[in-house]
Motif scaffolding. Structure first.
Motif, PDB file in Angstrom:
ATOM      1  N   VAL A   1      19.505  49.128 137.820  1.00 29.49           N
ATOM      2  CA  VAL A   1      19.232  47.681 137.827  1.00 29.49           C
ATOM      3  C   VAL A   1      20.408  47.004 138.528  1.00 29.49           C
ATOM      4  O   VAL A   1      21.530  47.510 138.476  1.00 29.49           O
ATOM      5  CB  VAL A   1      19.081  47.098 136.396  1.00 29.49           C
ATOM      6  CG1 VAL A   1      17.942  47.743 135.639  1.00 29.49           C
ATOM      7  CG2 VAL A   1      20.369  47.217 135.604  1.00 29.49           C
ATOM      8  N   PRO A   2      20.154  45.858 139.180  1.00 25.05           N
ATOM      9  CA  PRO A   2      21.294  45.137 139.764  1.00 25.05           C
ATOM     10  C   PRO A   2      22.108  44.468 138.652  1.00 25.05           C
ATOM     11  O   PRO A   2      21.566  44.150 137.604  1.00 25.05           O
ATOM     12  CB  PRO A   2      20.615  44.080 140.648  1.00 25.05           C
ATOM     13  CG  PRO A   2      19.231  43.936 140.121  1.00 25.05           C
ATOM     14  CD  PRO A   2      18.861  45.226 139.440  1.00 25.05           C
ATOM     15  N   VAL A   3      23.404  44.272 138.893  1.00 23.74           N
ATOM     16  CA  VAL A   3      24.233  43.513 137.939  1.00 23.74           C
ATOM     17  C   VAL A   3      24.358  42.101 138.500  1.00 23.74           C
ATOM     18  O   VAL A   3      24.837  41.912 139.616  1.00 23.74           O
ATOM     19  CB  VAL A   3      25.637  44.151 137.796  1.00 23.74           C
ATOM     20  CG1 VAL A   3      26.457  43.371 136.776  1.00 23.74           C
ATOM     21  CG2 VAL A   3      25.524  45.620 137.397  1.00 23.74           C
ATOM     22  N   PHE A   4      23.909  41.114 137.729  1.00 27.15           N
ATOM     23  CA  PHE A   4      23.943  39.735 138.209  1.00 27.15           C
ATOM     24  C   PHE A   4      25.276  39.072 137.870  1.00 27.15           C
ATOM     25  O   PHE A   4      25.901  39.407 136.848  1.00 27.15           O
ATOM     26  CB  PHE A   4      22.798  38.919 137.579  1.00 27.15           C
ATOM     27  CG  PHE A   4      21.430  39.435 137.965  1.00 27.15           C
ATOM     28  CD1 PHE A   4      21.127  39.734 139.279  1.00 27.15           C
ATOM     29  CD2 PHE A   4      20.447  39.619 137.000  1.00 27.15           C
ATOM     30  CE1 PHE A   4      19.872  40.217 139.640  1.00 27.15           C
ATOM     31  CE2 PHE A   4      19.186  40.100 137.342  1.00 27.15           C
ATOM     32  CZ  PHE A   4      18.901  40.396 138.676  1.00 27.15           C
ATOM     33  N   ALA A   5      25.662  38.109 138.731  1.00 24.88           N
ATOM     34  CA  ALA A   5      26.919  37.398 138.493  1.00 24.88           C
ATOM     35  C   ALA A   5      26.841  36.684 137.153  1.00 24.88           C
ATOM     36  O   ALA A   5      25.800  36.135 136.798  1.00 24.88           O
ATOM     37  CB  ALA A   5      27.147  36.384 139.618  1.00 24.88           C
ATOM     38  N   ASP A   6      27.919  36.698 136.423  1.00 25.75           N
ATOM     39  CA  ASP A   6      28.069  35.960 135.156  1.00 25.75           C
ATOM     40  C   ASP A   6      27.159  36.435 134.036  1.00 25.75           C
ATOM     41  O   ASP A   6      27.003  35.739 133.041  1.00 25.75           O
ATOM     42  CB  ASP A   6      27.828  34.446 135.354  1.00 25.75           C
ATOM     43  CG  ASP A   6      28.800  33.859 136.352  1.00 25.75           C
ATOM     44  OD1 ASP A   6      29.936  34.372 136.412  1.00 25.75           O
ATOM     45  OD2 ASP A   6      28.417  32.923 137.074  1.00 25.75           O
ATOM     46  N   GLU A   7      26.510  37.575 134.176  1.00 26.84           N
ATOM     47  CA  GLU A   7      25.692  37.969 133.026  1.00 26.84           C
ATOM     48  C   GLU A   7      26.563  38.678 131.987  1.00 26.84           C
ATOM     49  O   GLU A   7      27.605  39.253 132.289  1.00 26.84           O
ATOM     50  CB  GLU A   7      24.466  38.794 133.435  1.00 26.84           C
ATOM     51  CG  GLU A   7      24.643  40.247 133.691  1.00 26.84           C
ATOM     52  CD  GLU A   7      23.311  40.914 134.063  1.00 26.84           C
ATOM     53  OE1 GLU A   7      22.251  40.541 133.525  1.00 26.84           O
ATOM     54  OE2 GLU A   7      23.348  41.817 134.913  1.00 26.84           O
ATOM     55  N   THR A   8      26.122  38.570 130.734  1.00 29.00           N
ATOM     56  CA  THR A   8      26.893  39.182 129.652  1.00 29.00           C
ATOM     57  C   THR A   8      26.472  40.646 129.505  1.00 29.00           C
ATOM     58  O   THR A   8      25.402  41.051 129.979  1.00 29.00           O
ATOM     59  CB  THR A   8      26.618  38.476 128.314  1.00 29.00           C
ATOM     60  OG1 THR A   8      25.227  38.674 127.999  1.00 29.00           O
ATOM     61  CG2 THR A   8      26.932  36.991 128.381  1.00 29.00           C
ATOM     62  N   ALA A   9      27.307  41.397 128.770  1.00 23.01           N
ATOM     63  CA  ALA A   9      26.989  42.809 128.530  1.00 23.01           C
ATOM     64  C   ALA A   9      25.661  42.922 127.782  1.00 23.01           C
ATOM     65  O   ALA A   9      24.884  43.852 128.011  1.00 23.01           O
ATOM     66  CB  ALA A   9      28.115  43.457 127.733  1.00 23.01           C
ATOM     67  N   LEU A  10      25.407  41.942 126.908  1.00 23.47           N
ATOM     68  CA  LEU A  10      24.168  41.970 126.128  1.00 23.47           C
ATOM     69  C   LEU A  10      22.932  41.794 127.025  1.00 23.47           C
ATOM     70  O   LEU A  10      21.918  42.479 126.871  1.00 23.47           O
ATOM     71  CB  LEU A  10      24.217  40.842 125.094  1.00 23.47           C
ATOM     72  CG  LEU A  10      23.607  41.129 123.739  1.00 23.47           C
ATOM     73  CD1 LEU A  10      24.276  42.325 123.088  1.00 23.47           C
ATOM     74  CD2 LEU A  10      23.717  39.897 122.848  1.00 23.47           C
ATOM     75  N   GLN A  11      23.059  40.848 127.967  1.00 18.87           N
ATOM     76  CA  GLN A  11      21.940  40.608 128.895  1.00 18.87           C
ATOM     77  C   GLN A  11      21.700  41.842 129.774  1.00 18.87           C
ATOM     78  O   GLN A  11      20.563  42.261 129.988  1.00 18.87           O
ATOM     79  CB  GLN A  11      22.236  39.386 129.774  1.00 18.87           C
ATOM     80  CG  GLN A  11      22.152  38.078 129.017  1.00 18.87           C
ATOM     81  CD  GLN A  11      22.765  36.920 129.797  1.00 18.87           C
ATOM     82  OE1 GLN A  11      23.753  37.086 130.513  1.00 18.87           O
ATOM     83  NE2 GLN A  11      22.177  35.743 129.650  1.00 18.87           N
ATOM     84  N   LEU A  12      22.795  42.403 130.250  1.00 15.86           N
ATOM     85  CA  LEU A  12      22.675  43.589 131.102  1.00 15.86           C
ATOM     86  C   LEU A  12      22.072  44.744 130.297  1.00 15.86           C
ATOM     87  O   LEU A  12      21.164  45.446 130.777  1.00 15.86           O
ATOM     88  CB  LEU A  12      24.065  43.957 131.647  1.00 15.86           C
ATOM     89  CG  LEU A  12      24.157  45.162 132.571  1.00 15.86           C
ATOM     90  CD1 LEU A  12      23.203  45.042 133.756  1.00 15.86           C
ATOM     91  CD2 LEU A  12      25.604  45.332 133.084  1.00 15.86           C
ATOM     92  N   ALA A  13      22.547  44.912 129.058  1.00 10.34           N
ATOM     93  CA  ALA A  13      22.031  45.996 128.204  1.00 10.34           C
ATOM     94  C   ALA A  13      20.535  45.854 128.021  1.00 10.34           C
ATOM     95  O   ALA A  13      19.792  46.843 128.061  1.00 10.34           O
ATOM     96  CB  ALA A  13      22.731  45.978 126.848  1.00 10.34           C
ATOM     97  N   SER A  14      20.089  44.632 127.833  1.00 12.10           N
ATOM     98  CA  SER A  14      18.661  44.458 127.558  1.00 12.10           C
ATOM     99  C   SER A  14      17.818  44.818 128.783  1.00 12.10           C
ATOM    100  O   SER A  14      16.741  45.422 128.662  1.00 12.10           O
ATOM    101  CB  SER A  14      18.419  43.041 127.026  1.00 12.10           C
ATOM    102  OG  SER A  14      17.443  42.397 127.763  1.00 12.10           O
ATOM    103  N   ARG A  15      18.336  44.526 129.985  1.00 15.75           N
ATOM    104  CA  ARG A  15      17.581  44.924 131.192  1.00 15.75           C
ATOM    105  C   ARG A  15      17.616  46.439 131.396  1.00 15.75           C
ATOM    106  O   ARG A  15      16.638  47.044 131.811  1.00 15.75           O
ATOM    107  CB  ARG A  15      18.094  44.173 132.414  1.00 15.75           C
ATOM    108  CG  ARG A  15      17.638  42.700 132.379  1.00 15.75           C
ATOM    109  CD  ARG A  15      17.884  41.946 133.639  1.00 15.75           C
ATOM    110  NE  ARG A  15      19.273  41.997 134.020  1.00 15.75           N
ATOM    111  CZ  ARG A  15      19.730  42.659 135.065  1.00 15.75           C
ATOM    112  NH1 ARG A  15      18.896  43.301 135.848  1.00 15.75           N
ATOM    113  NH2 ARG A  15      21.005  42.635 135.348  1.00 15.75           N
ATOM    114  N   VAL A  16      18.768  47.041 131.067  1.00 16.27           N
ATOM    115  CA  VAL A  16      18.860  48.512 131.186  1.00 16.27           C
ATOM    116  C   VAL A  16      17.904  49.163 130.182  1.00 16.27           C
ATOM    117  O   VAL A  16      17.204  50.129 130.501  1.00 16.27           O
ATOM    118  CB  VAL A  16      20.317  48.997 130.953  1.00 16.27           C
ATOM    119  CG1 VAL A  16      20.364  50.517 130.815  1.00 16.27           C
ATOM    120  CG2 VAL A  16      21.224  48.542 132.097  1.00 16.27           C
TER     121      VAL A  16
END
Ligand code: GRF
Length: 216
Positions: free
Chosen positions: A159-174
């Motif tokens: 998944v791409p990592v978006f600017a300013d996203e939190t670890a929680l937001q990234l985790a949920s997309r992963v």
């Protein structure tokens, strides 16, 4: 000849969303398998409720009841072996396993790890990807070998990592990706298309690259 369903034991420590994805695909007959047991090292986790809802035998083997890792793994092994599984699926099982335990299930144990291995073995993978300013992150399904998060990779999803996203937001997309990819790999295994030989993963007889099959 009628081939029987593969028997799977799933190990969890928490929420069990990957377990749920497997249950759903088995119910929908996308995977010819039966989850014969769910085992958690923690009591009262939501994954155990998911097992109960699906009428799957479930039990806790609490690591706090054991003095050493070896004693815990011996008990865990004896519980799992009692179900004679074809496959052991680690689905958010947050324990480091002894080499002895891993060797009891060589080529029959899969794990999902929330990073693009070999990057970020261990914990806090989402924050580490953000801190490193990585442009992409993801998850990997791999065979389990004695090296922590080091066994041959079968499938990766990015998944791409978006600017300013939190670890929680990234985790949920992963984790959304995880719920797609893990059942697919389990399906390959149950179809006997996937195997591990000499520390390498093979799909349909072809050696898989170090990154496994990549999916965007
Ligand atoms: C997943 O992100 C998995 O990659 C990691 O632990 C998490 C488990 O989630 N090993 P769940 O318990 O399956 O919801």
């Amino acid at each position: 000849m009628v081939s029987s369903n593969a028997k799977i034991v799933v190990l969890i420590s928490g929420n069990g969303s990957n377990l749920q994805a497997l249950i759903d695909d088995i119910v929908e007959q996308k995977i010819a398998a039966e989850i014969v047991a769910v085992v958690s090292n923690k009591a009262n986790v939501f994954g155990l409720e998911r097992a109960a809802q699906a009428n799957i035998p479930h039990q806790v083997v609490n690591h706090k009841d054991f003095t050493t890792r070896e004693e815990y793994d011996a008990q865990l092994h004896s519980v799992i072996a009692g179900f004679s599984p074809d496959l052991v699926v680690l689905a958010g099982f947050m324990r480091i396993l002894t080499p002895w335990f891993v060797e009891q299930f060589t080529g029959k144990m899969l794990n999902i790890h929330p990073s693009l291995l070999p990057k970020y073995k261990g914990l806090d993978t989402h924050q580490r990807a953000i801190d490193a300013k990585d442009e992409e992150h993801g998850a990997s399904v791999h065979f389990v070998t004695p090296e922590l998060d080091g066994g041959p990779v079968v499938l990766q999803s990015k998944v791409p990592v978006f600017a300013d996203e939190t670890a929680l937001q990234l985790a949920s997309r992963v984790q959304e990706q995880e719920r797609q990819m893990y059942p697919l790999v389990v399906r390959w295994f149950c179809q006997k298309r996937l195997l591990m030989l000499n520390n390498k993963a093979y799909l349909d007889g072809n050696e898989m690259p170090n990154t496994g099959y990549a999916a965007d």
